[in-house]
Design a protein around this motif. Structure first.
Motif, PDB file in Angstrom:
ATOM      1  N   ALA A   1      10.200 -11.066  12.003  1.00 50.78           N
ATOM      2  CA  ALA A   1      10.420 -11.706  10.698  1.00 50.78           C
ATOM      3  C   ALA A   1      10.975 -10.704   9.701  1.00 50.78           C
ATOM      4  CB  ALA A   1       9.108 -12.312  10.203  1.00 50.78           C
ATOM      5  N   PRO A   2      12.197 -10.199   9.928  1.00 50.58           N
ATOM      6  CA  PRO A   2      12.736  -9.174   9.024  1.00 50.58           C
ATOM      7  C   PRO A   2      13.225  -9.737   7.692  1.00 50.58           C
ATOM      8  CG  PRO A   2      14.350  -9.720  10.682  1.00 50.58           C
ATOM      9  CD  PRO A   2      13.103 -10.470  11.057  1.00 50.58           C
ATOM     10  N   GLY A   3      13.439 -11.064   7.620  1.00 49.23           N
ATOM     11  CA  GLY A   3      13.929 -11.661   6.369  1.00 49.23           C
ATOM     12  C   GLY A   3      15.397 -11.436   6.106  1.00 49.23           C
TER      13      GLY A   3
ATOM     14  N   CYS B   1       9.130 -19.426   0.968  1.00 50.90           N
ATOM     15  CA  CYS B   1       7.807 -19.350   0.352  1.00 50.90           C
ATOM     16  C   CYS B   1       6.741 -19.239   1.445  1.00 50.90           C
ATOM     17  CB  CYS B   1       7.548 -20.607  -0.485  1.00 50.90           C
ATOM     18  SG  CYS B   1       8.711 -20.806  -1.857  1.00 50.90           S
ATOM     19  N   GLY B   2       5.638 -18.586   1.096  1.00 48.28           N
ATOM     20  CA  GLY B   2       4.533 -18.473   2.044  1.00 48.28           C
ATOM     21  C   GLY B   2       4.811 -17.427   3.098  1.00 48.28           C
ATOM     22  N   ALA B   3       4.484 -17.755   4.350  1.00 49.43           N
ATOM     23  CA  ALA B   3       4.630 -16.799   5.454  1.00 49.43           C
ATOM     24  C   ALA B   3       6.099 -16.499   5.708  1.00 49.43           C
ATOM     25  CB  ALA B   3       3.987 -17.360   6.714  1.00 49.43           C
ATOM     26  N   PRO B   4       6.418 -15.256   6.150  1.00 52.14           N
ATOM     27  CA  PRO B   4       7.808 -14.912   6.472  1.00 52.14           C
ATOM     28  C   PRO B   4       8.362 -15.818   7.560  1.00 52.14           C
ATOM     29  CG  PRO B   4       6.415 -12.951   6.382  1.00 52.14           C
ATOM     30  CD  PRO B   4       5.496 -14.133   6.333  1.00 52.14           C
ATOM     31  N   MET B   5       9.658 -16.045   7.502  1.00 55.94           N
ATOM     32  CA  MET B   5      10.318 -16.901   8.475  1.00 55.94           C
ATOM     33  C   MET B   5      10.337 -16.230   9.855  1.00 55.94           C
ATOM     34  SD  MET B   5      11.984 -19.792   8.797  1.00 55.94           S
ATOM     35  CE  MET B   5      12.492 -20.148   7.100  1.00 55.94           C
ATOM     36  N   ASP B   6       9.904 -16.977  10.882  1.00 56.56           N
ATOM     37  CA  ASP B   6       9.956 -16.468  12.249  1.00 56.56           C
ATOM     38  C   ASP B   6      11.402 -16.536  12.731  1.00 56.56           C
ATOM     39  OD1 ASP B   6       9.733 -15.814  14.908  1.00 56.56           O
ATOM     40  OD2 ASP B   6       8.143 -17.240  15.356  1.00 56.56           O
TER      41      ASP B   6
END
Length: 699
Positions: free
Chosen positions: A33-35, A241-246
């Motif tokens: 999940a580097p974003g 928003c919330g948890a990082p994107m997988d």
């Protein structure tokens, strides 16, 4: 061969705890999940329910003409609805990306589309497309490469074909096959490179170079491309928003900074890796290196993935064939030993004499059977019994308390006393056998001194001073040679399974033998009880109970077959006076001699019995009165001929009186009548002066 970092260290090497901290940090880094993505393409995340664009990354303005605030649907932007995309491409959650086709955004260059499902989104990645060539030529080339790989006779040859073809297709400076070892370190087993590229063939890389979570991503996402080590990450906007994107399955996913630094330390500007799987597990990698930035079109990447799939299939087939070959050999050796044990009257002794066959069951240097007090038997090369093997038995007995087998290729590291026997037993594979006493069957492998060329000193982890510091890649990949001692070749899983099967089948064989012996002993005991119940213990003749049973049986048979039946009643003359004069021990001896003489005069079908103290009877099926009288006279003469001294004044030796009766069951009421007739005849013989025969014809 499975190896660990050697125990010897120097002042420049970090502590073991520090190295473990480094690996732990690498394993926990959120690389999925580097974003952000690498900027050589764009990532579009569409809401799977509405089809509206939710997030984007990359230069969407330049490649797609998409304004920053535009939120089109997939149909507006790609010409296909989200529902059609999911259905037509069979997109399943968390599966690998699927090649969709070409997107043609206006008058811009067509882009290759890759799509996959992630959470509530459909991710579409747009990358540089390969416009030259045709599908037919690509399929033809893929078929030719597959045929070449499949025709190879060895894994080495198949890997050589694969690296040559991948380098020819991609143009990378260096392509190698990196195979994972049992300890998660890796070895380069095949290589194709330009002359100026670093040579890594035959070199070992430590497990920390490919951390656990990286291996897991490589197992799930088979292709990883870094076209330029100096790229600027393109962030995902807007930020989820919330948890990082997988982003596990995103082809464009940004690379962890530590990996980029690792590449720079190797002098690389671009790289690509393709996973090799065997039965769903990561077996190895095809690794491509380039010393200048290099972008390989997605179609070429997919083509290389097909080569990797072909090689993976070859690896699996090769390992299965080798496993089957060794399994056949092991099964033959096992069956030979078990069959010999089944045929043997003493299977445990046969086991002790089968050490050479058992050594061949597993590729080993020696085989021994150990008991609590030391060596029982052995074959091949094994330590001498000087107390060490008895101590080894105690160690192994403890290890085998709650497991079927115990295997190690570094006994001296787990059992300090094993240092004295490394030449013969650096590796051991042990099972416990249940025989008359607990035995341990032990296969041994000698020390195999190995020179390993590492790509850099695996002990060093420069820049790491504590668990709070971020992990750093190695700075040097200069060949570092390690000499490994105290280790043997490792035991393969199939070998461990073979000895566990042997343990089970030997257990069954021993249990069967014990059961057969118990049944035989029970049958023998039952036969003894039956004999004791029907045999006179002093003379060995039938007792009264058996005689009465046989008389009824023979009477019934004579009735059915209408044939005669004779009975001789016998009494020793003046036996009370004999006992009174010579005592009961002498009397018992006299009875035994009389019984032996009677037993020597009748046929197998006749029945002789002791029916009282000095009384005997002889049942003669199929004989009439005259024949029975002849038998009686032979018995009388045989007893008199014994010459046993008698104290009675009217006789000098022991004699007998005999009453003979014979009849046909059709003329007489029952068997008791025949017995009564023989008794009457016996009394007449006594009245006639004894040592005589009297006949009652029953008529």
């Amino acid at each position: 061969m499975t190896l660990q970092i050697p125990s010897t260290t120097d002042a420049s090497a970090p502590s073991r705890d520090a190295v473990h901290d480094s690996r732990r940090l690498c394993d926990s880094e959120p690389i999925h999940a580097p974003g952000s993505i690498q900027p050589h393409g764009v990532l579009l995340l569409f809401d799977a329910a509405t089809g509206v664009l939710s997030h984007r990354a990359g230069n969407c303005e330049r490649l797609l003409g998409l304004a920053p605030r535009d939120n089109p649907t997939a149909c507006d932007l790609l010409g296909i609805s989200i529902d059609d995309l999911i259905v037509s491409c069979l997109l399943n959650l968390n599966d690998e990306p699927v090649y969709v086709g070409l997107a043609r955004p206006g008058d811009r260059r067509p882009l290759a589309m890759m799509a996959h499902r992630t959470g509530r989104f459909v991710a579409v990645e747009l990358l540089q497309a390969e416009l030259e060539g045709s599908v037919a030529s690509a399929l033809d080339l893929a078929g030719a490469i597959f045929t070449r790989i499949n025709a190879c006779q060895s894994l080495r040859d198949a890997c050589a074909v694969a690296v040559d073809q991948v380098r020819a297709i991609t143009g990378f400076d260096s392509v190698m096959i990196y195979r994972f070892q049992d300890d998660d370190s890796g070895s380069v087993i095949a290589e194709s490179r330009i002359a100026q590229a670093a040579k890594y063939l035959g070199h070992r890389f430590p497990a920390s170079d490919v951390p656990r979570q990286v291996r897991e991503l490589l197992r799930r996402n088979l292709i990883r491309m870094v076209p330029d080590v100096d790229y600027e990450p393109a962030p995902l906007v807007p930020t989820p928003c919330g948890a990082p994107m997988d982003m596990s399955h995103c082809i464009l996913r940004s690379v962890a900074p530590i990996h980029l630094e690792y590449m720079k330390n190797m002098g690389l500007r671009a790289s690509m890796s393709i996973s090799l799987l065997a039965e769903g597990e990561l077996w190895g990698l095809i690794i491509c290196h380039h010393y200048q930035p290099r972008l390989v079109p997605v179609e070429t990447q997919l083509f290389c993935r097909h080569i990797a799939t072909s090689l993976s299939a070859f690896v699996l087939a090769h390992e299965r064939a080798e496993s089957a070959r060794l399994g056949t050999m092991q099964a033959a050796a096992l069956d030979s030993v078990l069959e010999a044990m089944r045929r043997s009257e003493d299977p445990e002794r046969r086991l002790r004499t089968s050490c050479e066959e058992l050594q061949r069951l597993i590729d080993s240097g020696g085989f021994i059977l150990l008991a609590e007090d030391g060596l029982i038997a052995g074959a091949g090369w094994y330590p001498e019994e000087d107390g060490r093997l008895a101590a080894l038995y105690d160690f192994l007995h403890d290890k085998l308390k709650d497991r079927e087998s115990y295997a190690t290729d570094r006994l001296s590291e787990e059992y300090p006393q094993g240092a004295a026997m490394v030449r013969e037993a650096s590796g051991v594979l042990a099972i416990r056998l249940q025989a008359s006493r607990p035995l341990i069957a032990l296969w041994l492998r000698p020390e195999q001194v190995e020179e390993i060329d590492w790509a850099g000193d695996p002990r060093k982890d420069e820049g790491l001073e504590g668990s709070s510091q971020q992990p750093s890649p190695r700075l040097s990949f200069v060949t570092w040679r390690e000499t490994v001692r105290g280790r043997s070749r490792p035991w393969a899983r199939r070998q461990i399974e073979a000895v566990e099967l042997f343990r089970t089948r030997v257990g069954y064989a021993m249990q069967r033998v014990r059961l057969e012996r118990a049944n035989a002993e029970l049958a023998e005991a039952n036969a003894l009880l039956a004999t004791q119940a029907t045999t006179d213990p002093l003379t060995g003749l039938a007792n009264r109970r058996l005689f009465d049973d046989r008389l009824r049986e023979e009477w019934s048979r004579a009735q059915r077959e209408d044939r005669p039946l004779a009975l001789i009643a016998i009494d020793i003359d003046h036996f009370k006076e004999y006992n009174d004069r010579f005592g009961h021990p002498a009397g018992d001896e006299c009875l035994k001699r009389v019984a032996e003489a009677i037993g020597g005069t009748f046929r197998e079908i006749d029945i002789a019995a002791r029916t009282g103290g000095e009384e005997f009877a002889l049942l003669l099926p199929g004989i009439d009165a005259e024949g029975a009288a002849l038998v009686a006279d032979r018995i009388r003469a045989a007893i008199e001929g014994l010459g046993v001294e008698h104290p009675h004044p009217d006789q000098t030796v022991v004699t007998i009186s005999l009453g003979v009766a014979a009849t046909s069951p059709t003329l007489t009421g029952d068997a008791s009548a025949l017995m009564a007739a023989a008794d009457r005849a016996l009394y007449r013989a006594k009245e006639n002066g004894r040592n005589a025969i009297a006949l009652d014809r029953g008529d």
